[in-house]
Design a protein around this motif. Structure first.
Motif: not given
Length: 312
Positions: A286-291, A306-312
């Motif tokens: 997705s655009a946000p993930v690619f950015w 932090i971002l990776l923990r949020m995506l789990r």
């Protein structure tokens, strides 16, 4: 001399091995040389292989005393091969009965050095995975058709091509080096049918995302880039993709040093200038993930964590 040499590297795959071997033995195309390389298995895979060697005269068994990796096992079979074409089948996968007949006939019809077919992906529970692992190619390969299409297991390749290019796999789990063979092929053709059945196993080498495994991929990509004759920007893109993956896995394993090493490599490559980053990788996310992948992941270890923990 058989028409097709089939290489089956085996390491602790006794649960699936009989299904794999039966699917090869029951091909409608029967002129096969089947080279099974036991790579130091510690389960009863070797006993199964010995049983099948007695059962089928086309099967040649080679035994390695210790585990050397799938690349070494495949290379042993390359040295032993005598067929007009060669195919690589993983021992936990299985193939449809018409696979070799249709691939061979299409290769002869189109005077192609490589023929490829579509792939079914199955989870451990037998559920069909919708992810695509096949892009049809007719003629010369291009970067767009090579992407996520270089695994060797759903193909037959001319042994003359393999010998001419001096092609060998790198040590470890290195399917991606098959890109060199596909770039070198003068003509590739495709059969638009899912003849190869690939199992996505939770504990298999190909499904384990660990720093050590990704470091091997990075090393392979660096070697391929240094030796490439064509498509230099594409090979560079594959290195960038591996480095981004290495950063992600390093964060998950809390390995700050490896993350920093990958960051230096990405900076040296001026990775944002690579056009395939936008034409190929961007389509996967997705655009946000690619950015975030190209702007935050390569620059900030702690924010990325932090971002990776949020995506789990």
């Amino acid at each position: 001399m058989a028409t097709i040499t089939v290489c089956v590297p085996v390491y602790n795959s006794s649960i699936y091995l009989k299904d794999c071997l039966e699917s090869i033995r029951n091909q409608t195309f029967t002129d096969l040389e089947i080279i099974c390389v036991d790579d130091g298995s510690t389960d009863n895979s070797l006993e199964i292989l010995k049983e099948y060697e007695r059962m089928d005269s086309r099967i040649q068994l080679i035994v390695q005393e210790r585990n050397m990796g799938v690349g070494v096992a495949r290379n042993i079979a390359i040295d032993r091969a005598s067929g007009k074409f060669m195919s690589f089948i993983d021992s936990d996968d299985f193939i449809e009965p018409e696979m070799f007949e249709e691939l061979y006939n299409k290769a002869i019809e189109k005077d192609a050095e490589i023929a490829i077919c579509d792939v079914n992906l199955y989870t451990d529970g037998g559920r069909l995975n919708k992810r695509k692992w096949f892009t049809p190619i007719e003629g010369k390969a291009t970067p767009e058709t090579l992407y996520k299409n270089t695994q060797p297991t759903n193909k037959i390749a001319s042994l003359d091509l393999i010998r001419r290019e001096g092609f060998y796999f790198l040590e470890g789990n290195s399917d991606g080096v098959y890109v060199d063979l596909m770039v070198a092929a003068k003509n590739i053709t495709s059969v638009h049918k899912p003849f190869y059945n690939y199992r996505i196993r939770a504990n298999s080498l190909s499904s384990e995302f660990r720093v050590k495994n990704i470091q091997e991929s990075v090393a392979s990509c660096k070697l391929l880039l240094s030796n490439c004759k064509d498509y230099k920007e594409y090979y560079e893109f594959k290195l960038i993709e591996a480095l981004l993956q290495l950063q992600m896995v390093s964060i998950k394993e809390e390995n700050h040093n490896t993350y920093q090493e990958a960051r230096k490599d990405l900076k040296a490559l001026q990775f944002k200038k690579n056009t395939y980053l936008y034409s190929l990788l961007k389509k996967e996310h997705s655009a946000p993930v690619f950015w975030a992948m190209i702007n935050i992941l390569p620059r900030n270890y702690y924010v990325s964590s932090i971002l990776l923990r949020m995506l789990r």
